[in-house]
Design a protein around this motif. Structure first.
Motif, short mmCIF file in Angstrom:
data_model
loop_
_atom_site.label_atom_id
_atom_site.label_comp_id
_atom_site.label_asym_id
_atom_site.label_seq_id
_atom_site.Cartn_x
_atom_site.Cartn_y
_atom_site.Cartn_z
N THR A 157 40.71 82.65 -0.23
CA THR A 157 41.06 81.87 0.97
C THR A 157 39.88 81.09 1.54
OG1 THR A 157 42.92 83.29 1.59
CG2 THR A 157 41.86 82.06 3.36
N PRO A 158 38.66 81.66 1.68
CA PRO A 158 37.55 80.85 2.20
C PRO A 158 37.23 79.63 1.35
CG PRO A 158 37.00 83.18 2.27
CD PRO A 158 38.26 83.07 1.49
N ILE A 159 37.35 79.76 0.02
CA ILE A 159 37.08 78.63 -0.87
C ILE A 159 38.18 77.58 -0.74
CG2 ILE A 159 36.79 77.94 -3.28
CD1 ILE A 159 35.64 80.72 -3.80
N ILE A 160 39.44 78.03 -0.72
CA ILE A 160 40.56 77.09 -0.57
C ILE A 160 40.46 76.36 0.76
CG2 ILE A 160 43.07 76.93 -0.36
CD1 ILE A 160 43.24 79.34 -2.26
N THR A 161 40.12 77.10 1.82
CA THR A 161 39.98 76.49 3.15
C THR A 161 38.85 75.46 3.15
OG1 THR A 161 40.73 78.55 4.17
CG2 THR A 161 39.61 76.98 5.59
N TYR A 162 37.78 75.76 2.45
CA TYR A 162 36.64 74.85 2.37
C TYR A 162 37.05 73.51 1.74
CZ TYR A 162 32.24 72.92 0.56
OH TYR A 162 31.20 72.09 0.24
N PHE A 163 37.73 73.56 0.61
CA PHE A 163 38.14 72.32 -0.06
C PHE A 163 39.23 71.60 0.72
CE2 PHE A 163 36.24 74.44 -3.80
CZ PHE A 163 35.41 73.41 -4.21
N TYR A 164 40.07 72.34 1.42
CA TYR A 164 41.10 71.70 2.24
C TYR A 164 40.47 70.89 3.37
CZ TYR A 164 44.93 71.22 5.58
OH TYR A 164 45.86 70.72 6.46
N ARG A 165 39.44 71.44 4.00
CA ARG A 165 38.78 70.73 5.10
C ARG A 165 38.02 69.51 4.59
NH1 ARG A 165 36.62 76.04 8.49
NH2 ARG A 165 38.64 76.49 9.50
N ILE A 166 37.46 69.62 3.39
CA ILE A 166 36.83 68.44 2.79
C ILE A 166 37.87 67.36 2.55
CG2 ILE A 166 35.72 67.57 0.69
CD1 ILE A 166 34.14 70.12 0.54
N TRP A 167 39.02 67.74 2.05
CA TRP A 167 40.11 66.78 1.79
C TRP A 167 40.58 66.12 3.09
CZ3 TRP A 167 45.79 67.74 2.19
CH2 TRP A 167 46.52 66.66 1.66
N GLN A 168 40.48 66.86 4.21
CA GLN A 168 40.88 66.33 5.51
C GLN A 168 39.72 65.64 6.24
OE1 GLN A 168 44.01 66.40 7.00
NE2 GLN A 168 44.78 67.16 5.04
#
Length: 401
Positions: A157-168
Protein backbone atom coordinates in the motif's frame (compact mmCIF):
# COMPACT_ATOMS: atom_id res chain seq x y z
CA UNK A 1 -3.49 -50.91 14.44
CA UNK A 2 -0.58 -52.32 12.44
CA UNK A 3 2.55 -50.24 11.95
CA UNK A 4 2.05 -49.95 8.17
CA UNK A 5 -1.56 -48.84 8.65
CA UNK A 6 -0.49 -46.41 11.37
CA UNK A 7 2.10 -44.91 9.04
CA UNK A 8 -0.44 -44.58 6.21
CA UNK A 9 -2.91 -42.93 8.61
CA UNK A 10 -0.31 -40.40 9.76
CA UNK A 11 0.57 -39.57 6.15
CA UNK A 12 -3.10 -39.01 5.37
CA UNK A 13 -3.48 -36.72 8.37
CA UNK A 14 -0.36 -34.76 7.41
CA UNK A 15 -1.73 -34.32 3.87
CA UNK A 16 -4.89 -32.83 5.37
CA UNK A 17 -2.64 -30.44 7.37
CA UNK A 18 -0.37 -29.58 4.44
CA UNK A 19 -0.83 -25.81 4.73
CA UNK A 20 -0.29 -26.00 8.50
CA UNK A 21 3.01 -27.87 8.14
CA UNK A 22 4.16 -25.50 5.39
CA UNK A 23 3.39 -22.45 7.54
CA UNK A 24 5.06 -23.97 10.60
CA UNK A 25 8.29 -24.45 8.68
CA UNK A 26 8.33 -20.74 7.83
CA UNK A 27 8.60 -19.88 11.55
CA UNK A 28 10.96 -22.70 12.56
CA UNK A 29 8.58 -25.38 13.82
CA UNK A 30 8.15 -28.98 12.73
CA UNK A 31 6.60 -32.14 14.16
CA UNK A 32 9.42 -34.23 12.66
CA UNK A 33 12.96 -34.28 13.99
CA UNK A 34 15.53 -32.52 11.74
CA UNK A 35 17.43 -34.91 9.49
CA UNK A 36 20.86 -33.56 10.40
CA UNK A 37 22.67 -30.93 12.46
CA UNK A 38 22.51 -28.34 9.67
CA UNK A 39 18.73 -28.69 9.39
CA UNK A 40 18.39 -28.43 13.18
CA UNK A 41 20.52 -25.28 13.27
CA UNK A 42 18.59 -23.69 10.42
CA UNK A 43 15.29 -24.45 12.16
CA UNK A 44 16.46 -22.82 15.38
CA UNK A 45 17.75 -19.74 13.55
CA UNK A 46 14.42 -19.28 11.77
CA UNK A 47 12.57 -19.65 15.09
CA UNK A 48 14.79 -17.14 16.91
CA UNK A 49 14.57 -14.61 14.06
CA UNK A 50 10.77 -15.01 13.89
CA UNK A 51 10.27 -14.57 17.64
CA UNK A 52 12.65 -11.60 17.89
CA UNK A 53 11.14 -10.00 14.78
CA UNK A 54 7.52 -10.08 15.89
CA UNK A 55 8.38 -9.13 19.49
CA UNK A 56 10.28 -6.04 18.27
CA UNK A 57 7.45 -5.27 15.88
CA UNK A 58 4.80 -5.44 18.61
CA UNK A 59 6.96 -3.42 21.02
CA UNK A 60 7.50 -0.68 18.43
CA UNK A 61 3.75 -0.51 17.74
CA UNK A 62 2.99 -0.32 21.46
CA UNK A 63 5.54 2.47 21.89
CA UNK A 64 3.97 4.38 18.99
CA UNK A 65 0.51 4.02 20.57
CA UNK A 66 1.80 5.32 23.92
CA UNK A 67 3.51 8.32 22.29
CA UNK A 68 0.34 9.02 20.31
CA UNK A 69 -1.72 8.93 23.51
CA UNK A 70 0.70 11.35 25.13
CA UNK A 71 0.66 13.87 22.27
CA UNK A 72 -2.77 13.62 20.60
CA UNK A 73 -5.28 11.35 22.30
CA UNK A 74 -8.00 11.90 19.70
CA UNK A 75 -10.11 8.97 18.50
CA UNK A 76 -9.15 9.23 14.84
CA UNK A 77 -5.44 9.13 15.75
CA UNK A 78 -5.56 6.25 18.22
CA UNK A 79 -8.23 3.80 17.00
CA UNK A 80 -6.51 2.94 13.67
CA UNK A 81 -3.49 1.69 15.63
CA UNK A 82 -5.25 -0.91 17.76
CA UNK A 83 -6.30 -3.62 15.32
CA UNK A 84 -2.83 -4.10 13.82
CA UNK A 85 -1.26 -4.01 17.28
CA UNK A 86 -3.86 -6.50 18.50
CA UNK A 87 -3.05 -8.84 15.60
CA UNK A 88 0.65 -8.64 16.41
CA UNK A 89 0.10 -9.17 20.14
CA UNK A 90 -2.07 -12.19 19.37
CA UNK A 91 0.71 -13.56 17.17
CA UNK A 92 3.23 -13.19 19.99
CA UNK A 93 0.93 -15.04 22.39
CA UNK A 94 0.37 -17.82 19.86
CA UNK A 95 4.01 -18.40 19.00
CA UNK A 96 4.94 -18.74 22.67
CA UNK A 97 2.00 -21.07 23.26
CA UNK A 98 3.05 -23.00 20.16
CA UNK A 99 6.62 -23.27 21.42
CA UNK A 100 5.52 -24.33 24.91
CA UNK A 101 3.08 -26.98 23.60
CA UNK A 102 5.04 -28.12 20.53
CA UNK A 103 5.67 -31.60 21.87
CA UNK A 104 2.00 -31.92 22.84
CA UNK A 105 0.89 -31.05 19.30
CA UNK A 106 3.23 -33.68 17.88
CA UNK A 107 1.84 -36.28 20.28
CA UNK A 108 -1.71 -35.32 19.30
CA UNK A 109 -0.96 -35.98 15.63
CA UNK A 110 0.50 -39.40 16.50
CA UNK A 111 -2.43 -40.18 18.78
CA UNK A 112 -4.93 -39.21 16.11
CA UNK A 113 -3.28 -41.61 13.69
CA UNK A 114 -4.10 -44.46 16.11
CA UNK A 115 -7.84 -43.85 15.80
CA UNK A 116 -7.94 -42.57 12.20
CA UNK A 117 -10.53 -44.36 10.00
CA UNK A 118 -8.63 -46.41 7.43
CA UNK A 119 -9.89 -48.76 4.68
CA UNK A 120 -11.78 -50.96 4.46
CA UNK A 121 -14.66 -48.61 5.38
CA UNK A 122 -18.35 -48.80 4.64
CA UNK A 123 -19.73 -46.57 1.89
CA UNK A 124 -21.34 -44.19 4.40
CA UNK A 125 -18.20 -43.89 6.52
CA UNK A 126 -16.04 -43.29 3.44
CA UNK A 127 -18.49 -40.63 2.26
CA UNK A 128 -18.34 -38.90 5.66
CA UNK A 129 -14.56 -38.97 5.51
CA UNK A 130 -14.27 -37.67 1.92
CA UNK A 131 -16.73 -34.82 2.51
CA UNK A 132 -15.03 -33.77 5.75
CA UNK A 133 -11.55 -33.74 4.22
CA UNK A 134 -12.76 -31.84 1.15
CA UNK A 135 -14.52 -29.19 3.26
CA UNK A 136 -11.45 -28.85 5.47
CA UNK A 137 -9.15 -28.47 2.48
CA UNK A 138 -11.35 -25.73 0.96
CA UNK A 139 -11.67 -23.78 4.23
CA UNK A 140 -7.90 -23.95 4.85
CA UNK A 141 -7.13 -22.65 1.36
CA UNK A 142 -9.57 -19.77 1.73
CA UNK A 143 -8.20 -18.74 5.12
CA UNK A 144 -4.62 -19.02 3.92
CA UNK A 145 -5.37 -17.00 0.77
CA UNK A 146 -7.19 -14.21 2.59
CA UNK A 147 -4.35 -13.82 5.12
CA UNK A 148 -1.60 -13.82 2.49
CA UNK A 149 -3.44 -11.34 0.27
CA UNK A 150 -4.17 -9.14 3.27
CA UNK A 151 -0.58 -8.87 4.48
CA UNK A 152 0.75 -8.18 1.00
CA UNK A 153 -1.86 -5.49 0.39
CA UNK A 154 -0.62 -3.85 3.59
CA UNK A 155 3.02 -4.30 2.50
CA UNK A 156 2.46 -2.75 -0.94
CA UNK A 157 0.00 0.00 0.00
CA UNK A 158 2.71 2.64 0.76
CA UNK A 159 4.35 1.99 -2.62
CA UNK A 160 1.03 2.04 -4.50
CA UNK A 161 0.06 5.26 -2.70
CA UNK A 162 3.41 6.80 -3.61
CA UNK A 163 2.99 6.15 -7.35
CA UNK A 164 -0.65 7.23 -7.24
CA UNK A 165 0.31 10.62 -5.79
CA UNK A 166 2.99 11.03 -8.43
CA UNK A 167 0.38 10.29 -11.10
CA UNK A 168 -1.83 12.98 -9.51
CA UNK A 169 1.11 15.47 -9.50
CA UNK A 170 1.10 15.61 -5.72
CA UNK A 171 3.96 15.57 -3.22
CA UNK A 172 4.84 11.93 -2.78
CA UNK A 173 6.88 10.18 -0.10
CA UNK A 174 7.00 6.45 0.50
CA UNK A 175 5.59 5.79 3.93
CA UNK A 176 5.79 2.71 6.14
CA UNK A 177 3.77 -0.48 6.39
CA UNK A 178 2.84 -0.13 10.07
CA UNK A 179 2.70 2.73 12.54
CA UNK A 180 5.82 1.95 14.57
CA UNK A 181 8.31 3.86 16.73
CA UNK A 182 12.07 3.46 16.40
CA UNK A 183 14.84 4.94 18.57
CA UNK A 184 16.40 6.60 15.53
CA UNK A 185 15.36 8.73 12.58
CA UNK A 186 13.54 6.20 10.40
CA UNK A 187 13.19 8.72 7.54
CA UNK A 188 16.87 8.60 6.60
CA UNK A 189 17.29 6.71 3.28
CA UNK A 190 19.10 3.62 4.58
CA UNK A 191 17.06 3.50 7.79
CA UNK A 192 13.88 3.91 5.76
CA UNK A 193 14.67 0.90 3.56
CA UNK A 194 15.72 -1.19 6.57
CA UNK A 195 12.58 -0.33 8.53
CA UNK A 196 10.33 -0.97 5.54
CA UNK A 197 11.88 -4.41 4.94
CA UNK A 198 11.67 -5.23 8.65
CA UNK A 199 8.00 -4.29 8.80
CA UNK A 200 7.27 -6.40 5.72
CA UNK A 201 8.98 -9.39 7.32
CA UNK A 202 7.24 -8.87 10.67
CA UNK A 203 3.82 -8.75 9.01
CA UNK A 204 4.46 -11.92 7.02
CA UNK A 205 5.82 -13.70 10.13
CA UNK A 206 2.66 -12.79 12.04
CA UNK A 207 0.58 -14.33 9.26
CA UNK A 208 2.61 -17.57 9.31
CA UNK A 209 2.04 -17.82 13.05
CA UNK A 210 -1.70 -17.15 12.83
CA UNK A 211 -2.17 -19.57 9.95
CA UNK A 212 -0.19 -22.31 11.71
CA UNK A 213 -2.11 -22.03 14.97
CA UNK A 214 -5.60 -21.45 13.59
CA UNK A 215 -5.49 -24.11 10.90
CA UNK A 216 -3.92 -26.67 13.23
CA UNK A 217 -6.80 -26.19 15.67
CA UNK A 218 -9.48 -26.28 12.96
CA UNK A 219 -7.88 -29.31 11.29
CA UNK A 220 -7.66 -31.35 14.49
CA UNK A 221 -11.16 -30.34 15.58
CA UNK A 222 -12.56 -31.22 12.15
CA UNK A 223 -10.99 -34.68 12.37
CA UNK A 224 -12.51 -35.26 15.81
CA UNK A 225 -15.95 -34.23 14.53
CA UNK A 226 -15.49 -36.68 11.64
CA UNK A 227 -14.63 -39.54 14.00
CA UNK A 228 -17.62 -38.72 16.23
CA UNK A 229 -19.92 -38.86 13.20
CA UNK A 230 -18.47 -42.19 12.11
CA UNK A 231 -19.03 -43.47 15.66
CA UNK A 232 -22.59 -42.15 15.48
CA UNK A 233 -23.18 -44.05 12.25
CA UNK A 234 -21.71 -47.23 13.74
CA UNK A 235 -24.05 -46.96 16.72
CA UNK A 236 -27.10 -46.30 14.55
CA UNK A 237 -26.37 -49.43 12.53
CA UNK A 238 -25.77 -51.52 15.65
CA UNK A 239 -27.79 -54.77 15.78
CA UNK A 240 -29.13 -54.18 12.26
CA UNK A 241 -27.91 -57.66 11.29
CA UNK A 242 -28.15 -60.97 13.08
CA UNK A 243 -25.18 -61.54 15.40
CA UNK A 244 -24.50 -63.54 18.51
CA UNK A 245 -24.70 -61.92 21.92
CA UNK A 246 -20.94 -62.06 22.31
CA UNK A 247 -20.43 -60.38 18.93
CA UNK A 248 -22.85 -57.60 19.85
CA UNK A 249 -21.15 -57.12 23.20
CA UNK A 250 -17.72 -56.96 21.58
CA UNK A 251 -18.98 -54.36 19.09
CA UNK A 252 -20.36 -52.25 21.95
CA UNK A 253 -17.07 -52.57 23.83
CA UNK A 254 -15.06 -51.35 20.80
CA UNK A 255 -17.43 -48.39 20.37
CA UNK A 256 -17.08 -47.46 24.05
CA UNK A 257 -13.29 -47.63 23.75
CA UNK A 258 -13.34 -45.39 20.66
CA UNK A 259 -15.63 -42.91 22.40
CA UNK A 260 -13.36 -42.79 25.44
CA UNK A 261 -10.29 -42.22 23.27
CA UNK A 262 -12.05 -39.40 21.44
CA UNK A 263 -13.04 -37.78 24.73
CA UNK A 264 -9.48 -38.05 26.03
CA UNK A 265 -8.14 -36.63 22.76
CA UNK A 266 -10.55 -33.68 22.86
CA UNK A 267 -9.57 -32.91 26.45
CA UNK A 268 -5.88 -32.83 25.52
CA UNK A 269 -6.57 -30.67 22.48
CA UNK A 270 -8.69 -28.32 24.58
CA UNK A 271 -5.92 -28.02 27.18
CA UNK A 272 -3.34 -27.22 24.49
CA UNK A 273 -5.42 -24.46 22.87
CA UNK A 274 -7.31 -23.12 25.88
CA UNK A 275 -5.07 -20.09 26.48
CA UNK A 276 -4.90 -19.23 22.78
CA UNK A 277 -8.69 -19.45 22.54
CA UNK A 278 -9.08 -17.11 25.51
CA UNK A 279 -6.79 -14.50 23.93
CA UNK A 280 -8.66 -14.88 20.64
CA UNK A 281 -12.03 -14.24 22.26
CA UNK A 282 -10.83 -11.32 24.39
CA UNK A 283 -9.06 -9.48 21.55
CA UNK A 284 -11.36 -10.28 18.64
CA UNK A 285 -14.13 -7.88 19.65
CA UNK A 286 -11.67 -5.00 19.94
CA UNK A 287 -9.92 -5.84 16.65
CA UNK A 288 -13.21 -6.13 14.75
CA UNK A 289 -14.55 -2.91 16.25
CA UNK A 290 -11.42 -0.89 15.44
CA UNK A 291 -11.01 -2.12 11.86
CA UNK A 292 -14.71 -1.50 11.10
CA UNK A 293 -14.35 2.01 12.52
CA UNK A 294 -11.36 2.64 10.23
CA UNK A 295 -13.11 1.20 7.15
CA UNK A 296 -16.34 3.15 7.67
CA UNK A 297 -15.01 6.50 8.81
CA UNK A 298 -11.32 7.13 8.35
CA UNK A 299 -9.14 5.53 5.67
CA UNK A 300 -10.73 4.74 2.29
CA UNK A 301 -7.24 4.45 0.74
CA UNK A 302 -6.53 1.39 2.88
CA UNK A 303 -10.03 -0.02 2.45
CA UNK A 304 -8.94 -3.17 0.60
CA UNK A 305 -6.24 -4.03 3.13
CA UNK A 306 -8.53 -3.39 6.07
CA UNK A 307 -11.41 -5.33 4.51
CA UNK A 308 -9.14 -8.31 4.02
CA UNK A 309 -8.02 -7.91 7.65
CA UNK A 310 -11.68 -7.88 8.70
CA UNK A 311 -12.43 -10.97 6.61
CA UNK A 312 -9.43 -12.73 8.11
CA UNK A 313 -10.40 -12.12 11.72
CA UNK A 314 -14.06 -12.98 11.09
CA UNK A 315 -13.03 -16.28 9.49
CA UNK A 316 -10.51 -16.95 12.26
CA UNK A 317 -12.95 -16.54 15.13
CA UNK A 318 -15.83 -18.02 13.15
CA UNK A 319 -13.86 -21.18 12.34
CA UNK A 320 -12.83 -21.62 15.98
CA UNK A 321 -16.45 -21.32 17.15
CA UNK A 322 -17.82 -23.41 14.27
CA UNK A 323 -15.58 -26.44 14.88
CA UNK A 324 -16.02 -26.23 18.65
CA UNK A 325 -19.80 -26.11 18.15
CA UNK A 326 -19.59 -28.99 15.65
CA UNK A 327 -17.85 -31.25 18.18
CA UNK A 328 -20.30 -30.21 20.90
CA UNK A 329 -23.29 -31.29 18.79
CA UNK A 330 -21.61 -34.36 17.29
CA UNK A 331 -20.98 -35.73 20.78
CA UNK A 332 -24.51 -34.85 21.87
CA UNK A 333 -25.94 -36.84 18.95
CA UNK A 334 -24.23 -40.02 20.14
CA UNK A 335 -27.01 -40.76 22.64
CA UNK A 336 -29.66 -40.28 19.95
CA UNK A 337 -27.73 -42.68 17.69
CA UNK A 338 -27.80 -45.34 20.42
CA UNK A 339 -31.55 -44.84 20.88
CA UNK A 340 -32.12 -45.19 17.12
CA UNK A 341 -30.17 -48.45 16.97
CA UNK A 342 -31.51 -51.97 17.33
CA UNK A 343 -30.76 -52.08 21.05
CA UNK A 344 -34.15 -53.67 21.80
CA UNK A 345 -33.03 -56.81 19.93
CA UNK A 346 -30.04 -57.38 22.22
CA UNK A 347 -29.57 -59.00 25.62
CA UNK A 348 -29.83 -57.14 28.95
CA UNK A 349 -26.02 -57.24 29.21
CA UNK A 350 -25.67 -55.31 25.93
CA UNK A 351 -28.37 -52.85 26.92
CA UNK A 352 -26.62 -52.05 30.20
CA UNK A 353 -23.38 -51.48 28.28
CA UNK A 354 -25.10 -49.08 25.90
CA UNK A 355 -26.22 -47.02 28.88
CA UNK A 356 -22.58 -46.11 29.53
CA UNK A 357 -22.34 -44.47 26.09
CA UNK A 358 -25.64 -42.64 26.56
CA UNK A 359 -24.69 -41.29 29.98
CA UNK A 360 -21.20 -40.18 28.89
CA UNK A 361 -22.41 -38.50 25.70
CA UNK A 362 -24.79 -36.37 27.75
CA UNK A 363 -21.77 -34.71 29.37
CA UNK A 364 -20.65 -32.09 26.80
CA UNK A 365 -17.27 -32.20 25.10
CA UNK A 366 -16.52 -28.50 24.85
CA UNK A 367 -13.55 -26.31 24.04
CA UNK A 368 -13.20 -23.52 26.55
CA UNK A 369 -11.43 -20.22 26.99
CA UNK A 370 -9.34 -21.20 30.05
CA UNK A 371 -12.54 -22.67 31.60
CA UNK A 372 -14.23 -19.26 31.64
CA UNK A 373 -16.77 -20.14 28.97
CA UNK A 374 -17.59 -22.92 26.52
CA UNK A 375 -16.89 -22.00 22.91
CA UNK A 376 -19.73 -22.41 20.41
CA UNK A 377 -21.56 -20.42 17.75
CA UNK A 378 -23.23 -18.52 20.58
CA UNK A 379 -19.76 -17.27 21.48
CA UNK A 380 -19.34 -16.00 17.92
CA UNK A 381 -22.65 -14.18 18.16
CA UNK A 382 -21.58 -12.61 21.45
CA UNK A 383 -18.27 -11.45 19.94
CA UNK A 384 -20.05 -9.76 17.03
CA UNK A 385 -22.57 -8.16 19.39
CA UNK A 386 -19.82 -6.74 21.59
CA UNK A 387 -17.95 -5.51 18.53
CA UNK A 388 -21.01 -3.60 17.36
CA UNK A 389 -21.49 -2.12 20.85
CA UNK A 390 -17.88 -0.89 20.92
CA UNK A 391 -18.23 0.50 17.40
CA UNK A 392 -21.43 2.35 18.32
CA UNK A 393 -19.67 3.92 21.30
CA UNK A 394 -16.70 5.02 19.19
CA UNK A 395 -18.99 6.33 16.48
CA UNK A 396 -20.94 8.40 19.01
CA UNK A 397 -17.73 9.87 20.48
CA UNK A 398 -16.37 10.61 17.00
CA UNK A 399 -19.63 12.24 15.82
CA UNK A 400 -19.88 14.43 18.88
CA UNK A 401 -16.35 15.66 18.32
Amino acid sequence: MEESTMKAAKQEIERSLKIVLFSMQRIGFSFDKPKNAAAYLLQKIILVVSVCGICLHVFSELAYILFTFASSPSIEDVVPLFHTFGYGALSVAKIFAFWYKKSVFGELVDELAGIWPMPPLSDDAQEFKDKSLTALRISHRWYFGVNIMGVWFYNLTPIITYFYRIWQDQDAVIGFVWASWYPFDKHQPIAHIACYLFEMYAGVACVWIMVSSDLLFSGMASHIALLLRILQWRLESFASTEKTDDENYEEIRSNIQLHQRLISYCNRLEEAFSLVNLINIVMSSINICCVVFVIVLLEPVLAISNKLFLASILIQVGAMCWYADDILHANGNISAAVYNSGWYKTSPRCRRSLLFIILRSQKPIAFTAMKFTNISLKTYSSILTRSYSYFALLYTMYSEK
